[in-house]
Every structure is written in C-alpha cells, then in structure tokens.
Write an enzyme that holds these catalytic residues in place. Structure first.
Site, PDB file in Angstrom:
ATOM      1  N   ASP A 273      26.025  29.411 -15.434  1.00  0.00           N
ATOM      2  CA  ASP A 273      27.362  28.830 -15.357  1.00  0.00           C
ATOM      3  C   ASP A 273      28.340  29.655 -16.187  1.00  0.00           C
ATOM      4  OD1 ASP A 273      29.573  27.223 -15.128  1.00  0.00           O
ATOM      5  OD2 ASP A 273      28.621  25.402 -15.903  1.00  0.00           O
TER       6      ASP A 273
ATOM      7  N   HIS B  60      31.350  28.939 -16.276  1.00  0.00           N
ATOM      8  CA  HIS B  60      32.135  27.820 -16.812  1.00  0.00           C
ATOM      9  C   HIS B  60      33.639  28.101 -16.810  1.00  0.00           C
ATOM     10  CE1 HIS B  60      32.547  24.205 -19.556  1.00  0.00           C
ATOM     11  NE2 HIS B  60      31.547  23.838 -18.776  1.00  0.00           N
TER      12      HIS B  60
ATOM     13  N   GLU C 199      27.832  30.171 -11.257  1.00  0.00           N
ATOM     14  CA  GLU C 199      28.761  29.050 -11.107  1.00  0.00           C
ATOM     15  C   GLU C 199      30.101  29.372 -11.753  1.00  0.00           C
ATOM     16  OE1 GLU C 199      29.019  24.396 -12.593  1.00  0.00           O
ATOM     17  OE2 GLU C 199      27.068  25.283 -12.131  1.00  0.00           O
TER      18      GLU C 199
ATOM     19  N   GLU D 230      33.616  21.813  -9.102  1.00  0.00           N
ATOM     20  CA  GLU D 230      33.802  20.649  -9.959  1.00  0.00           C
ATOM     21  C   GLU D 230      35.264  20.393 -10.289  1.00  0.00           C
ATOM     22  OE1 GLU D 230      32.689  21.765 -14.395  1.00  0.00           O
ATOM     23  OE2 GLU D 230      31.524  22.960 -12.963  1.00  0.00           O
TER      24      GLU D 230
ATOM     25  N   ASP E 151      32.269  17.015  -7.634  1.00  0.00           N
ATOM     26  CA  ASP E 151      31.846  15.964  -8.562  1.00  0.00           C
ATOM     27  C   ASP E 151      32.279  14.623  -7.983  1.00  0.00           C
ATOM     28  OD1 ASP E 151      31.873  14.046 -10.769  1.00  0.00           O
ATOM     29  OD2 ASP E 151      31.477  15.776 -12.048  1.00  0.00           O
TER      30      ASP E 151
ATOM     31  N   HIS F  91      27.922  18.467  -8.535  1.00  0.00           N
ATOM     32  CA  HIS F  91      28.087  18.543  -9.996  1.00  0.00           C
ATOM     33  C   HIS F  91      27.923  17.144 -10.571  1.00  0.00           C
ATOM     34  CE1 HIS F  91      30.817  18.688 -13.624  1.00  0.00           C
ATOM     35  NE2 HIS F  91      30.215  19.849 -13.780  1.00  0.00           N
TER      36      HIS F  91
END
Length: 381
Positions: free
Chosen positions: A181, A183, A207, A233, A256, A283
């Site tokens: 990730d 992020h 990700e 997400e 998500d 997610h």
C-alpha cells in the site's frame, strides 16, 4: 409495511460509528457509517437524516437511497456518502432479518461458499514484518498487506525504497502473498522508482500508487508496469469510479462500503467493474458491521477476489477489535486463507447492543495522524 420509527448512532472505540434503525414493528437493523477522522461530521448528517426519514417505509431501500443522494442540491463526497452508508446497510439488515435470509439472497444469491481474506502487518511506519507475517500465517492467513514506506518527501532517498523491497522479499519468502500500500503518501518522482523496484518480487498488488486525484499520473504508472494496480477507498460513488474504469488504469477496485453509500451503491460499483474486467477487493479497515456488509456483496459478485479484514490492525487498540461488539465473532475464523460465508439472517453478525451502548458513552472521536518532514513540512499520511 412497517415504517422507520427511530434512527440512532453510536460513536465507538477504536474509531467506528454504528447506526441502528428501528421500525414500527420493533424490528431492527444495524449499519456502519465509520469515516476515519471525520466522525463528528458524519454524526451531523445522521442527525439530519434521523429527522427527515422518520415515517418512511423501511422496506423502500432504493427510494431512501435516492432521496438521500438526489434529495439535496449538494451530493456525494465522503461525509454524505458515509452517513448514507450507515442508513443503507441498516435497512438491508432489517429487511433481510424480517425475511429470515442473508442479505446476499436478496442480491441474487451467492456465487461462492467462502471468501479469500487478508490482514495488515507492519503498522503506519512499517517494521518487524517478518515476525508479524509469521503470526498472520499462524492465524490462517495466506495473504497480508503492508504500507510501502514511512512518510516520504516529493523526492527522497532511494534507500527508503530499498527498505520496502526488502520487506516484500521477507514476506514473500515465508510463502505469503503481499499487497503493498503506497497509501497515497508516495509522490510521482518516487512512485515510479518504487514500482520498478518491486516488479521482480511479484507483490499481489500495489495500492494507491498515487492519490486518486492524480488520475493522469496513475495512468502513466499503469502504462509502465505489469503489476496489478488497486485503488478506490477515496472514491465515493459510481460516478467517482467511472473515469478510472474508462481510462483502464485500475485492475482491482477497492471501494469502501462505509464510504460509498452502503450495499446499494457497492453492488452497482461491483457490476460496473465486471463490465471492464476489473476485480473487486473491498477496502475495510473498519468494524464488524462494515466487514459483514462487504461479505454480503462479495458473496454475490462474480469479480470478487479478496477481502480486507481489520483483525488485529494497528488502529485497533485499548481492547476493541473486529471481534468486539458481536456475540458470534467465530464467523471471522480464517482457515487456509479463507473465511466461510455466513449463513445467518441479515448481515450474519449478531450485535451485542449492551456493549455498544456501554462503550459509546464518552467515546472520543479518532484523530487522523499527521506526518512531518525534517523542515516541519506536512507530509502525506
């Protein structure tokens, strides 16, 4: 048909927001509207919804969804869609419980009997991944996810990227698949380098190689690599998702369910992904209601591939974890990398309302961490 008689919400540790809807026949459904770092804003939306939706038919889930989304001049975004998610999930739970079936039976039925899952290792500042990966393996997982790096500057030392590669090699050597990730904390000058360095080590996916607002940069990275790109997400509706599908820059979508308007919109997003041959891997670093809602959609989605679980995630502190607030936590038992599909009515999890009410008293809202660089400049978390 029964009408909505009460909408309640509960702020809970570690960072969750549960919603309870009661109808005029005293049936209940539970939802989750958790939006990490913006709890108070979502609570404000839920308070407004509670006034507006009393007296509406609880069975009219799509009507209430459309009223929530289209009934105001301003729409979409994480706060409004998270509040809508909590209500939508609770209404699906209520309706399926009334019919005594799992929600997935109302979505066309299941296409699988078990679901592959993964857990987190390493924390916000990834470290000790070998020991943590072994612990996850002992729990039954065959896949994990970890942050790629600590905070980075727009241009930073290549050594920080080498450390990520070594962590991936460590986890892979233990026989586990590893999602990495970024992020959104890795900027384009560093992200291009890191993707290239990771390619020989076959991560399960990368990700959020860049923040989702940088779709041009994501398209550029996608064109350069064979690694599967996952994101989603921070996309909050099918309209947010559409340009990524149309551009062909995403391989695995990670919506998500607590941020996209709940089960109703997640189901539509999953179907849209299928038309573009994009996999679904929701997610979910959140609570048991959100995870159970994801499972219902996963069960009925042909393009589902793997589900994130928050069991033991680094945010779950002070005693509350995925197994809290329910009386049947055994549904999250992992065997051979999979969980069995729940067969109980509604969401398939039974809420311990006494614990919810007790721990919601005086609960503090979770505050989003921030990272600072050496000059005290703000960096992406």
């Amino acid at each position: 048909m029964a009408k909505i008689s009460k909408i309640e919400y509960f702020r809970l540790p570690p960072r969750w927001l549960f919603v309870k809807i009661t109808d005029t026949e005293d049936r209940v459904g539970w939802g989750e509207a958790s939006l990490e770092g913006h709890t108070q804003a979502v609570e404000g939306c839920l308070g407004a919804c509670a006034e507006r939706y009393l007296g509406l038919e609880a069975d009219d889930i799509e009507h209430i969804w459309q009223l929530s989304y289209r009934g105001g001049f301003y729409r979409g975004g994480p706060v409004l869609m998270s509040a809508l998610a909590g209500i939508d999930i609770a209404l699906w739970d209520l309706k399926a419980r009334k019919l005594n079936v799992p929600i997935y039976q109302l979505l066309g039925g299941k296409v699988r009997d078990k679901l592959r899952v993964y857990a987190w290792i390493g924390g916000d500042r990834p470290s000790d991944v070998g020991a943590q990966a072994n612990a996850r393996k002992a729990q039954g997982f065959d896949a994990v996810k970890m942050n790629a790096t600590e905070d980075l500057g727009w241009l930073d030392s290549p050594q920080k990227l080498e450390e990520c590669v070594q962590r991936v090699k460590t986890v892979r050597s233990l026989g586990l698949d590893a999602g990495v990730d970024f992020h959104g904390r890795v900027h384009k000058p560093m992200a291009k380098q890191l993707v290239a360095k990771l390619e020989p080590h076959d991560p399960l996916f990368i990700e959020e190689p860049l923040l989702s607002e940088n779709i041009g940069g994501i398209k550029d990275i996608a064109a350069r690599t064979h690694l599967p790109i996952a994101l989603g997400e921070r996309l909050h509706s099918r309209w947010d998702v559409r340009p990524f599908l149309e551009s062909g820059c995403v391989d695995i979508l990670q919506p998500d369910i607590s941020h996209v308007g709940g089960i109703s919109e997640m189901r539509r997003i999953a179907a849209a992904c299928e038309t573009y041959d994009v996999a679904l891997a929701p997610h979910c670093p959140l609570g048991p209601i959100a995870l159970a809602a994801n499972v219902q959609v996963d069960a009925a989605s042909p393009n589902f591939v793997i589900q994130e679980m928050s069991l033991g995630i680094h945010y779950n502190v002070d005693g509350q974890d995925l197994t809290s607030y329910t009386t049947n936590p055994e549904v999250w038992k992992v065997t051979g990398g999979y969980i069995d599909l729940m067969s109980g009515p509604g969401l398939g999890v039974e809420i311990d309302e006494a614990q919810v009410r007790a721990l919601s008293k005086g609960s503090k809202a979770w505050v989003n961490p921030t990272f600072r660089g050496p000059g005290n400049e703000l960096r992406e978390w």
